[in-house]
Design a protein around this motif. Structure first.
Motif, PDB file in Angstrom:
ATOM      1  N   VAL A 135       0.860  -1.181   0.000  1.00 13.49           N
ATOM      2  CA  VAL A 135       0.000   0.000   0.000  1.00 13.49           C
ATOM      3  C   VAL A 135       0.893   1.225   0.000  1.00 13.49           C
ATOM      4  O   VAL A 135       1.972   1.244   0.595  1.00 13.49           O
ATOM      5  CB  VAL A 135      -0.964   0.011   1.197  1.00 13.49           C
ATOM      6  CG1 VAL A 135      -2.005  -1.080   1.034  1.00 13.49           C
ATOM      7  CG2 VAL A 135      -0.226  -0.153   2.518  1.00 13.49           C
ATOM      8  N   ALA A 136       0.453   2.271  -0.705  1.00 13.39           N
ATOM      9  CA  ALA A 136       1.226   3.487  -0.860  1.00 13.39           C
ATOM     10  C   ALA A 136       0.376   4.682  -0.483  1.00 13.39           C
ATOM     11  O   ALA A 136      -0.852   4.672  -0.647  1.00 13.39           O
ATOM     12  CB  ALA A 136       1.711   3.625  -2.308  1.00 13.39           C
ATOM     13  N   ALA A 137       1.039   5.725   0.016  1.00 19.49           N
ATOM     14  CA  ALA A 137       0.390   7.006   0.264  1.00 19.49           C
ATOM     15  C   ALA A 137       1.185   8.082  -0.454  1.00 19.49           C
ATOM     16  O   ALA A 137       2.416   8.076  -0.412  1.00 19.49           O
ATOM     17  CB  ALA A 137       0.331   7.297   1.762  1.00 19.49           C
ATOM     18  N   ASP A 138       0.468   8.993  -1.129  1.00 21.86           N
ATOM     19  CA  ASP A 138       1.182  10.041  -1.863  1.00 21.86           C
ATOM     20  C   ASP A 138       1.089  11.383  -1.143  1.00 21.86           C
ATOM     21  O   ASP A 138       0.462  11.504  -0.076  1.00 21.86           O
ATOM     22  CB  ASP A 138       0.708  10.118  -3.313  1.00 21.86           C
ATOM     23  CG  ASP A 138      -0.692  10.709  -3.475  1.00 21.86           C
ATOM     24  OD1 ASP A 138      -1.298  11.145  -2.476  1.00 21.86           O
ATOM     25  OD2 ASP A 138      -1.187  10.729  -4.627  1.00 21.86           O
ATOM     26  N   GLN A 198       1.840   7.427   6.463  1.00 18.71           N
ATOM     27  CA  GLN A 198       1.816   6.261   5.600  1.00 18.71           C
ATOM     28  C   GLN A 198       0.552   5.444   5.817  1.00 18.71           C
ATOM     29  O   GLN A 198      -0.030   5.445   6.903  1.00 18.71           O
ATOM     30  CB  GLN A 198       3.043   5.379   5.828  1.00 18.71           C
ATOM     31  CG  GLN A 198       3.082   4.630   7.139  1.00 18.71           C
ATOM     32  CD  GLN A 198       4.328   3.754   7.259  1.00 18.71           C
ATOM     33  OE1 GLN A 198       5.437   4.251   7.371  1.00 18.71           O
ATOM     34  NE2 GLN A 198       4.126   2.454   7.253  1.00 18.71           N
ATOM     35  N   ALA A 199       0.105   4.784   4.766  1.00 19.42           N
ATOM     36  CA  ALA A 199      -0.999   3.845   4.879  1.00 19.42           C
ATOM     37  C   ALA A 199      -0.455   2.533   5.419  1.00 19.42           C
ATOM     38  O   ALA A 199       0.685   2.151   5.140  1.00 19.42           O
ATOM     39  CB  ALA A 199      -1.642   3.636   3.514  1.00 19.42           C
ATOM     40  N   VAL A 200      -1.255   1.838   6.207  1.00 20.06           N
ATOM     41  CA  VAL A 200      -0.852   0.549   6.773  1.00 20.06           C
ATOM     42  C   VAL A 200      -1.975  -0.457   6.542  1.00 20.06           C
ATOM     43  O   VAL A 200      -3.149  -0.092   6.458  1.00 20.06           O
ATOM     44  CB  VAL A 200      -0.527   0.653   8.273  1.00 20.06           C
ATOM     45  CG1 VAL A 200       0.748   1.440   8.493  1.00 20.06           C
ATOM     46  CG2 VAL A 200      -1.680   1.297   9.040  1.00 20.06           C
ATOM     47  N   ALA A 201      -1.593  -1.730   6.432  1.00 19.93           N
ATOM     48  CA  ALA A 201      -2.570  -2.787   6.147  1.00 19.93           C
ATOM     49  C   ALA A 201      -2.557  -3.831   7.249  1.00 19.93           C
ATOM     50  O   ALA A 201      -1.501  -4.165   7.804  1.00 19.93           O
ATOM     51  CB  ALA A 201      -2.259  -3.434   4.804  1.00 19.93           C
ATOM     52  N   GLY A 202      -3.733  -4.365   7.551  1.00 21.37           N
ATOM     53  CA  GLY A 202      -3.868  -5.421   8.537  1.00 21.37           C
ATOM     54  C   GLY A 202      -5.334  -5.693   8.806  1.00 21.37           C
ATOM     55  O   GLY A 202      -6.190  -4.839   8.533  1.00 21.37           O
ATOM     56  N   LYS A 250      -3.561  10.606  -0.921  1.00 22.73           N
ATOM     57  CA  LYS A 250      -4.294   9.541  -1.588  1.00 22.73           C
ATOM     58  C   LYS A 250      -3.628   8.202  -1.281  1.00 22.73           C
ATOM     59  O   LYS A 250      -2.415   8.132  -1.087  1.00 22.73           O
ATOM     60  CB  LYS A 250      -4.296   9.792  -3.101  1.00 22.73           C
ATOM     61  CG  LYS A 250      -5.318   9.007  -3.894  1.00 22.73           C
ATOM     62  CD  LYS A 250      -5.356   9.494  -5.353  1.00 22.73           C
ATOM     63  CE  LYS A 250      -6.423   8.769  -6.153  1.00 22.73           C
ATOM     64  NZ  LYS A 250      -6.485   9.267  -7.557  1.00 22.73           N
ATOM     65  N   VAL A 251      -4.412   7.126  -1.252  1.00 25.89           N
ATOM     66  CA  VAL A 251      -3.915   5.795  -0.914  1.00 25.89           C
ATOM     67  C   VAL A 251      -4.084   4.866  -2.112  1.00 25.89           C
ATOM     68  O   VAL A 251      -5.089   4.939  -2.832  1.00 25.89           O
ATOM     69  CB  VAL A 251      -4.657   5.236   0.318  1.00 25.89           C
ATOM     70  CG1 VAL A 251      -4.307   3.776   0.565  1.00 25.89           C
ATOM     71  CG2 VAL A 251      -4.319   6.058   1.550  1.00 25.89           C
ATOM     72  N   PHE A 252      -3.091   3.977  -2.308  1.00 25.51           N
ATOM     73  CA  PHE A 252      -3.077   3.050  -3.437  1.00 25.51           C
ATOM     74  C   PHE A 252      -2.739   1.641  -2.949  1.00 25.51           C
ATOM     75  O   PHE A 252      -1.975   1.470  -2.005  1.00 25.51           O
ATOM     76  CB  PHE A 252      -2.008   3.458  -4.461  1.00 25.51           C
ATOM     77  CG  PHE A 252      -2.100   4.872  -4.938  1.00 25.51           C
ATOM     78  CD1 PHE A 252      -2.658   5.178  -6.173  1.00 25.51           C
ATOM     79  CD2 PHE A 252      -1.617   5.922  -4.158  1.00 25.51           C
ATOM     80  CE1 PHE A 252      -2.732   6.485  -6.614  1.00 25.51           C
ATOM     81  CE2 PHE A 252      -1.688   7.231  -4.594  1.00 25.51           C
ATOM     82  CZ  PHE A 252      -2.252   7.519  -5.822  1.00 25.51           C
ATOM     83  N   PRO A 292      -8.991   8.715  -2.600  1.00 25.58           N
ATOM     84  CA  PRO A 292      -8.627   9.838  -1.735  1.00 25.58           C
ATOM     85  C   PRO A 292      -9.037   9.534  -0.297  1.00 25.58           C
ATOM     86  O   PRO A 292      -9.950   8.743  -0.058  1.00 25.58           O
ATOM     87  CB  PRO A 292      -9.442  11.001  -2.313  1.00 25.58           C
ATOM     88  CG  PRO A 292     -10.602  10.352  -2.989  1.00 25.58           C
ATOM     89  CD  PRO A 292     -10.105   9.037  -3.508  1.00 25.58           C
ATOM     90  N   THR A 293      -8.358  10.150   0.654  1.00 27.65           N
ATOM     91  CA  THR A 293      -8.670   9.892   2.065  1.00 27.65           C
ATOM     92  C   THR A 293      -9.415  11.046   2.719  1.00 27.65           C
ATOM     93  O   THR A 293      -9.857  10.918   3.864  1.00 27.65           O
ATOM     94  CB  THR A 293      -7.379   9.651   2.858  1.00 27.65           C
ATOM     95  OG1 THR A 293      -6.576  10.847   2.833  1.00 27.65           O
ATOM     96  CG2 THR A 293      -6.588   8.488   2.272  1.00 27.65           C
ATOM     97  N   GLY A 294      -9.539  12.173   2.000  1.00 28.41           N
ATOM     98  CA  GLY A 294     -10.199  13.328   2.594  1.00 28.41           C
ATOM     99  C   GLY A 294      -9.281  14.156   3.474  1.00 28.41           C
ATOM    100  O   GLY A 294      -9.731  15.079   4.157  1.00 28.41           O
ATOM    101  N   ASN A 295      -7.977  13.830   3.454  1.00 25.87           N
ATOM    102  CA  ASN A 295      -7.009  14.581   4.243  1.00 25.87           C
ATOM    103  C   ASN A 295      -6.257  15.567   3.363  1.00 25.87           C
ATOM    104  O   ASN A 295      -6.346  15.525   2.144  1.00 25.87           O
ATOM    105  CB  ASN A 295      -6.035  13.623   4.915  1.00 25.87           C
ATOM    106  CG  ASN A 295      -6.662  12.891   6.078  1.00 25.87           C
ATOM    107  OD1 ASN A 295      -6.752  13.418   7.191  1.00 25.87           O
ATOM    108  ND2 ASN A 295      -7.119  11.666   5.828  1.00 25.87           N
ATOM    109  N   GLY A 296      -5.498  16.445   3.999  1.00 26.58           N
ATOM    110  CA  GLY A 296      -4.747  17.447   3.270  1.00 26.58           C
ATOM    111  C   GLY A 296      -3.398  16.939   2.810  1.00 26.58           C
ATOM    112  O   GLY A 296      -3.156  15.728   2.718  1.00 26.58           O
ATOM    113  N   THR A 297      -2.499  17.881   2.537  1.00 30.48           N
ATOM    114  CA  THR A 297      -1.162  17.548   2.047  1.00 30.48           C
ATOM    115  C   THR A 297      -0.445  16.627   3.023  1.00 30.48           C
ATOM    116  O   THR A 297      -0.510  16.806   4.237  1.00 30.48           O
ATOM    117  CB  THR A 297      -0.340  18.831   1.855  1.00 30.48           C
ATOM    118  OG1 THR A 297      -1.033  19.675   0.935  1.00 30.48           O
ATOM    119  CG2 THR A 297       1.035  18.519   1.307  1.00 30.48           C
TER     120      THR A 297
END
Length: 371
Positions: A70-73, A102-106, A77-79, A92-97
Motif C-alpha cells: 500500500v502506498a500514500a502520496d 503512511q498507509a498501513v494494512a492489517g 491519496k492511498v493506493f 482519496p482519504t479526505g485529508n490534506g497535504t
C-alpha cells in the motif's frame, strides 16, 4: 566491466534511461548500459522495473496482505499495488497535504491517519469502511499511524491509546497514558509497545487494555515512529536522536546511545533491526549500532536520503536517484542501482519483491527471489 568506457544517447521526456553499477572489492565499477526501457539489469540478474502510480510524490510504502503493498502520496491519496506494478485500487482519504503519513494494512483493511481524519478501507476493493475525524491531539499529521492486533486497529493520541474494531470502527477499549504519546504503537507477540512523551516505555495487553509493565527512559518526546522488536529487545529513537534499547524479559533499559554525541539528530521513523544491528537514517546520514550494546558498527554513512529497509540480509536505502545495497555489519556498499527519480521514502519488502517509492509518483520494483 570496463576500466574506461563512454556512452551517449538521446532521451525523450517519456523515456527512462537506466544502468546498474556493481561494486566489487578491488575492482573498477562494472557498468551495464541499458536502452531506453524501464528495466535495469544487474550482475546477479536483478532488475528494477518502474511503474507509474500517482501524479504526486509517493511519500511512503508498506507491505500489505497477500501480494500487495500500500502506498500514500503527497496529496493524501492511498493506493494498493501488486508485484507487477499494477494499481489495484486508489482512493482519496479526505485529508490534506501529506509529508510523512503512511498507509498501513492489517485485519483485512487499509488505514490512513492524516491531518483531518482516520480513514479505513477494504483491503481488497478500496471501498471506504469507516472514517473518524481527528484533531490536534490525535491526528496523524506528524506521522502517527495505526497498528493491528487480531481484529483490532490501535491508534495513539495525546490521551493514550484506543482500540477499534478494524472493520466497523466501534470502540473496543482504551488505555490512558500520562501525558499521552506522539509515537505509533507496535504490536509484537500479542503485546502492545509504546513510549510516552516523557519517555516512559509501556507494555500493554491489547485484549484487556491493561498495563503489563513500564520503565522510565531518558527519551524525550519520541514522535511518529514505532518501536522495533527483535527477540527480547525493543528499540526506539526519540526526536533528538537518542536510541533506547529495552530488555523485554526484565523490562529494564539495556542501553541508550546518541546517534551523534555532538549534536541532535531528528528521528521520526522506525528503527530497523537487522543482523544484530539497529539501523536509522537522520539528516541524510545512515547510523548503524550494535543491538547488544549500542556501539557503532562502522562510521556513519553520508548521503543516504531514506530510511533503510532490511531484505535478504542487506540494507536497501535511497541515496538521491540511486538505490544502495549495503551490508549491515560492515557498511560496505555491495551494489548500486540507478532510479528513474529520487527515492522519496523507505523501500518496502513483501518477502519477494522490493518496492522503492519515487518522487515522480512512480514505484521501482526489484524481485529478490534470485538472491
Amino acid at each position: 566491466g570496463y576500466s574506461d568506457s563512454r556512452e551517449t544517447g538521446a532521451l525523450t521526456a517519456s523515456d527512462a534511461g537506466t544502468r546498474a553499477v556493481r561494486l566489487d572489492s578491488g575492482a573498477a565499477p562494472a557498468e551495464t548500459p541499458a536502452d531506453a526501457t524501464t528495466e535495469t539489469p544487474a550482475d546477479e540478474g536483478l532488475t528494477i522495473r518502474f511503474a507509474p502510480v500517482s501524479s504526486s510524490k509517493i511519500v511512503a510504502l508498506a507491505a500489505g496482505s497477500g501480494a500487495t503493498v500500500v502506498a500514500a502520496d503527497a496529496a493524501g491519496k492511498v493506493f494498493a499495488i501488486c508485484a507487477d506494478g499494477k494499481v489495484l485500487w486508489s482512493t482519496p482519504t479526505g485529508n490534506g497535504t501529506n509529508e510523512n503519513s503512511q498507509a498501513v494494512a492489517g485485519a483485512g483493511v487499509v488505514a490512513y491517519a492524516g491531518d483531518r481524519s482516520l480513514a479505513v478501507f477494504n483491503a481488497a476493493t478500496g471501498a471506504k469502511l469507516w472514517e473518524m475525524a481527528r484533531g490536534k491531539g490525535n491526528s496523524g499529521l506528524f506521522g502517527r499511524r495505526p497498528a493491528f492486533t487480531d481484529s483490532l486497529l490501535i491508534m495513539s493520541s495525546d490521551a493514550g491509546i484506543a482500540a477499534y474494531d478494524a472493520k466497523t470502527g466501534s470502540v473496543a477499549a482504551d488505555f490512558s497514558i500520562a501525558g499521552g504519546s506522539d509515537m505509533s504503537p507496535c504490536c509484537s507477540g500479542g503485546v502492545l509497545y509504546i513510549a510516552s512523551k516523557s519517555g516512559v516505555f509501556q507494555a500493554i495487553d491489547p485484549a484487556s487494555m491493561t498495563g503489563k509493565a513500564s520503565v522510565q527512559t531518558g527519551a524525550v518526546q519520541p514522535v511518529a515512529s514505532a518501536p522495533a522488536v527483535s527477540g527480547k529487545r525493543a528499540v526506539f529513537a526519540d526526536r533528538r536522536g537518542l536510541v533506547t534499547a529495552i530488555a523485554l524479559d526484565s523490562m529494564t533499559v539495556a542501553w541508550q546511545a546518541k546517534l551523534d554525541p555532538a549534536k541532535n539528530v531528528e528521528i521520526f521513523s522506525d528503527p530497523v533491526v537487522a543482523a544484530d544491528s539497529v539501523c536509522l537514517t537522520g539528516k541524510n546520514v545512515l547510523y548503524v549500532l550494535s543491538v547488544t550494546d549500542g556501539a557503532p558498527r562502522f562510521a556513519p554513512l553520508q548521503g543516504i536520503t531514506t530510511q533503510p529497509c532490511s531484505a535478504k540480509g542487506y540494507l536497501w536505502c535511497g541515496a538521491g536517484t540511486t538505490l544502495k545495497q549495503i551490508a549491515p555489519v560492515s557498511g560496505k556498499a555491495v551494489a548500486e542501482f540507478p532510479l528513474a527519480a529520487a527515492a522519496s521514502g523507505r523501500p518496502a519488502f513483501d518477502g519477494k519483491v522490493l518496492y522503492v517509492p519515487l518522487a515522480n509518483g512512480s514505484v521501482g520494483m526489484m524481485n529478490l527471489e534470485k538472491m
